[in-house]
Scaffold this active site. Structure first.
Site, PDB file in Angstrom:
ATOM      1  N   HIS A   1      -6.587  15.425 -13.844  1.00  0.00           N
ATOM      2  CA  HIS A   1      -7.213  16.728 -14.024  1.00  0.00           C
ATOM      3  C   HIS A   1      -8.726  16.505 -14.012  1.00  0.00           C
ATOM      4  O   HIS A   1      -9.237  15.648 -14.740  1.00  0.00           O
ATOM      5  CB  HIS A   1      -6.829  17.334 -15.368  1.00  0.00           C
ATOM      6  CG  HIS A   1      -5.448  17.903 -15.433  1.00  0.00           C
ATOM      7  ND1 HIS A   1      -4.335  17.186 -15.111  1.00  0.00           N
ATOM      8  CD2 HIS A   1      -5.008  19.148 -15.789  1.00  0.00           C
ATOM      9  CE1 HIS A   1      -3.264  17.962 -15.275  1.00  0.00           C
ATOM     10  NE2 HIS A   1      -3.648  19.154 -15.686  1.00  0.00           N
TER      11      HIS A   1
ATOM     12  N   HIS B   1       3.357  20.791 -15.860  1.00  0.00           N
ATOM     13  CA  HIS B   1       3.589  20.009 -17.078  1.00  0.00           C
ATOM     14  C   HIS B   1       4.959  20.398 -17.614  1.00  0.00           C
ATOM     15  O   HIS B   1       5.185  21.575 -17.930  1.00  0.00           O
ATOM     16  CB  HIS B   1       2.517  20.316 -18.120  1.00  0.00           C
ATOM     17  CG  HIS B   1       1.119  20.047 -17.636  1.00  0.00           C
ATOM     18  ND1 HIS B   1       0.450  18.877 -17.913  1.00  0.00           N
ATOM     19  CD2 HIS B   1       0.277  20.777 -16.854  1.00  0.00           C
ATOM     20  CE1 HIS B   1      -0.747  18.903 -17.355  1.00  0.00           C
ATOM     21  NE2 HIS B   1      -0.884  20.052 -16.701  1.00  0.00           N
TER      22      HIS B   1
ATOM     23  N   HIS C   1       1.701  20.348  -9.557  1.00  0.00           N
ATOM     24  CA  HIS C   1       0.938  20.425 -10.819  1.00  0.00           C
ATOM     25  C   HIS C   1       1.740  21.260 -11.804  1.00  0.00           C
ATOM     26  O   HIS C   1       1.617  22.485 -11.839  1.00  0.00           O
ATOM     27  CB  HIS C   1      -0.443  21.034 -10.554  1.00  0.00           C
ATOM     28  CG  HIS C   1      -1.356  21.013 -11.753  1.00  0.00           C
ATOM     29  ND1 HIS C   1      -2.722  20.969 -11.629  1.00  0.00           N
ATOM     30  CD2 HIS C   1      -1.101  21.045 -13.087  1.00  0.00           C
ATOM     31  CE1 HIS C   1      -3.269  20.978 -12.845  1.00  0.00           C
ATOM     32  NE2 HIS C   1      -2.293  21.038 -13.746  1.00  0.00           N
TER      33      HIS C   1
ATOM     34  N   ASP D   1       1.186  25.005 -13.285  1.00  0.00           N
ATOM     35  CA  ASP D   1       0.584  24.339 -14.448  1.00  0.00           C
ATOM     36  C   ASP D   1       1.522  24.375 -15.659  1.00  0.00           C
ATOM     37  O   ASP D   1       2.194  23.390 -15.935  1.00  0.00           O
ATOM     38  CB  ASP D   1      -0.772  24.967 -14.794  1.00  0.00           C
ATOM     39  CG  ASP D   1      -1.720  24.003 -15.488  1.00  0.00           C
ATOM     40  OD1 ASP D   1      -1.360  22.854 -15.683  1.00  0.00           O
ATOM     41  OD2 ASP D   1      -2.845  24.425 -15.826  1.00  0.00           O
ATOM     42  N   ASP D   2       1.523  25.494 -16.384  1.00  0.00           N
ATOM     43  CA  ASP D   2       2.366  25.630 -17.588  1.00  0.00           C
ATOM     44  C   ASP D   2       3.020  27.010 -17.536  1.00  0.00           C
ATOM     45  O   ASP D   2       2.585  27.939 -18.238  1.00  0.00           O
ATOM     46  CB  ASP D   2       1.497  25.507 -18.849  1.00  0.00           C
ATOM     47  CG  ASP D   2       0.795  24.163 -18.912  1.00  0.00           C
ATOM     48  OD1 ASP D   2       1.430  23.177 -19.301  1.00  0.00           O
ATOM     49  OD2 ASP D   2      -0.389  24.099 -18.519  1.00  0.00           O
TER      50      ASP D   2
ATOM     51  N   GLU E   1     -11.631  21.428 -14.076  1.00  0.00           N
ATOM     52  CA  GLU E   1     -10.969  22.661 -14.524  1.00  0.00           C
ATOM     53  C   GLU E   1     -12.002  23.423 -15.359  1.00  0.00           C
ATOM     54  O   GLU E   1     -12.472  24.472 -14.960  1.00  0.00           O
ATOM     55  CB  GLU E   1      -9.715  22.321 -15.349  1.00  0.00           C
ATOM     56  CG  GLU E   1      -9.001  23.534 -15.930  1.00  0.00           C
ATOM     57  CD  GLU E   1      -7.816  23.155 -16.845  1.00  0.00           C
ATOM     58  OE1 GLU E   1      -7.731  21.995 -17.292  1.00  0.00           O
ATOM     59  OE2 GLU E   1      -6.990  24.055 -17.125  1.00  0.00           O
TER      60      GLU E   1
HETATM   61  N1  HPA Z   1      -5.382  21.130 -18.469  1.00  0.00           N
HETATM   62  C1  HPA Z   1      -5.394  20.074 -19.259  1.00  0.00           C
HETATM   63  N2  HPA Z   1      -4.343  19.666 -19.939  1.00  0.00           N
HETATM   64  C2  HPA Z   1      -3.205  20.347 -19.825  1.00  0.00           C
HETATM   65  C3  HPA Z   1      -3.129  21.463 -19.028  1.00  0.00           C
HETATM   66  C4  HPA Z   1      -4.268  21.870 -18.296  1.00  0.00           C
HETATM   67  O1  HPA Z   1      -4.303  22.848 -17.542  1.00  0.00           O
HETATM   68  N3  HPA Z   1      -1.867  21.919 -19.144  1.00  0.00           N
HETATM   69  C5  HPA Z   1      -1.207  21.093 -19.976  1.00  0.00           C
HETATM   70  N4  HPA Z   1      -2.025  20.138 -20.398  1.00  0.00           N
HETATM   71 ZN    ZN Z   2      -2.488  20.959 -15.782  1.00  0.00          ZN
END
Ligand code: HPA
Ligand code: ZN
Length: 352
Positions: free
Chosen positions: A212, A34, A32, A293-294, A215
């Site tokens: 996703h 991006h 996971h 994630d990021d 969340e």
């Molecule tokens: N959630 C949804 N979209 C996203 C995320 C996330 O955590 N990170 C980058 N795009």
């Molecule tokens: Zn994500």
């Protein structure tokens, strides 16, 4: 549920808190991530300069200060603006390559990164530019760093299903370079079922599916991603804790959840890491994994995510090995590759 017996058979001191050296050496996959979220402020400034773009930030420090989020949308608003520095094939290469070097430093042997073509094509960037830059870096990563990968194309869920279908169509020449489609961006109000047709078409093209769900959105979105989009992994999925029937189902089906602990605290899904349910879910028998994630936006790569669990949730060496094993066995790599990683894991535990 107990950890797999082979972990305790091979691992000394399984109840000790996992330390940094142990965590770094564990073979692991990242499922996971991006790519646009791996754009570190330093590279963002370098690309802005190279492309003659004026950034809304005065310095790298000012960027890091601006990354103070109160929910998913407040993050996405900045995230999409930052992606504007990505213009050329070389920009997408440099971004992907910098992420792969980060993988190498952390014991990540395999990665299945996401990218959002619509973030770029909607700014007038040709989809070929995006694909060729990313794919060239992934090939170099395999050849020069020994890191295998599988690329996942994500649809932006705040846009229409027609736009997703057009994106899938534009990506058809590259279908053999993808392993799956995914679904990201603003979750609440954009349910998985909005994209049933796009996911059905992707499956017809031979692609796997992830999304996703859960969340910020409700547990029902997790059910809908599984039943309606037929996903093989759920990204995040932490809101499953609201629904005991769903937890039972996740345990029975062993549906993997790609959990991102530092992302969840930075976006205020949890106020503090000590509240994070990942290890409780693990012990219940849910197939959870650890991911970043990021990383450029949430203050931590995959190692820092593992370290946060050790620090705030007293994660043991056994639990860390269990999580890392989940990451490898939940990947879309071949059975032979997964078996080879299991042996690598056993060899590592025996000497750790
Ligand atoms: N959630 C949804 N979209 C996203 C995320 C996330 O955590 N990170 C980058 N795009
Ligand atoms: Zn994500």
């Amino acid at each position: 549920m107990n950890a797999p017996a082979w972990i305790d058979q091979h691992l000394k001191n399984p109840d000790a808190i996992a330390d940094e050296a142990f965590l770094r050496g564990l073979p692991k996959a990242e499922l996971h991530l991006h790519l646009e979220g791996a754009l570190e402020p330093e590279l963002m400034f370098a690309l802005a300069q190279r492309n003659g773009i004026e950034l809304p930030f005065a310095s790298v420090d000012a960027v890091r200060e601006a990354y103070d989020f109160h929910n998913l949308q407040s993050f996405l608003d900045i995230y999409y603006r930052c992606a504007d520095v990505l213009r050329t094939e070389q920009d997408f290469y440099d971004l992907t390559w910098s992420y792969l070097l980060q993988c190498q430093r952390q014991g990540v042997v395999h990665t299945e990164p996401f990218f959002d073509p619509q973030t770029h094509t909607d700014r007038g960037i040709d989809i070929d530019v995006v694909f060729t830059g990313i794919l060239r870096a992934l090939r170099d990563g395999e050849q020069q760093l020994g890191i295998s990968s599988g690329l996942i194309l994500c649809f932006l869920r705040h846009l229409s299903e027609e736009a997703a279908l057009a994106t899938l169509d534009a990506a058809k020449p590259y279908v053999n370079d993808l392993v799956a489609v995914g679904l990201d961006s603003s979750e609440v109000g954009h349910p998985p079922l909005k994209f049933e047709q796009a996911f059905a078409q992707a499956r017809e093209l031979g692609l796997k599916a992830v999304a996703h769900a859960g969340e910020e959105g409700p547990a029902q979105y997790i059910w809908d991603a599984m039943d309606g989009l037929k996903v093989e992994r759920v990204d995040h999925g932490v809101r499953c804790t609201d629904d005991p029937e769903l937890i039972k189902n996740l345990i029975k089906t062993q549906m993997p959840l790609t959990v991102c602990p530092l992302s969840n605290t930075r976006l205020k899904v949890y106020q503090h890491m000590s509240e994070h349910p990942i290890l409780t879910l693990l012990e219940q028998g849910v197939r959870v994994t650890v991911n970043s994630d990021d990383p450029a936006f949430f203050g931590g790569d995959v190692m820092q995510n593992y370290l946060a669990l050790a620090e705030h949730l007293t994660m043991t060496r056994r639990q860390a090995a269990w999580l890392a094993d989940h990451s490898l066995t939940s990947s879309f790599a071949s059975d032979a590759q997964i078996a080879a990683w299991r042996q690598q894991m056993i060899d590592y535990l025996a000497q750790a």
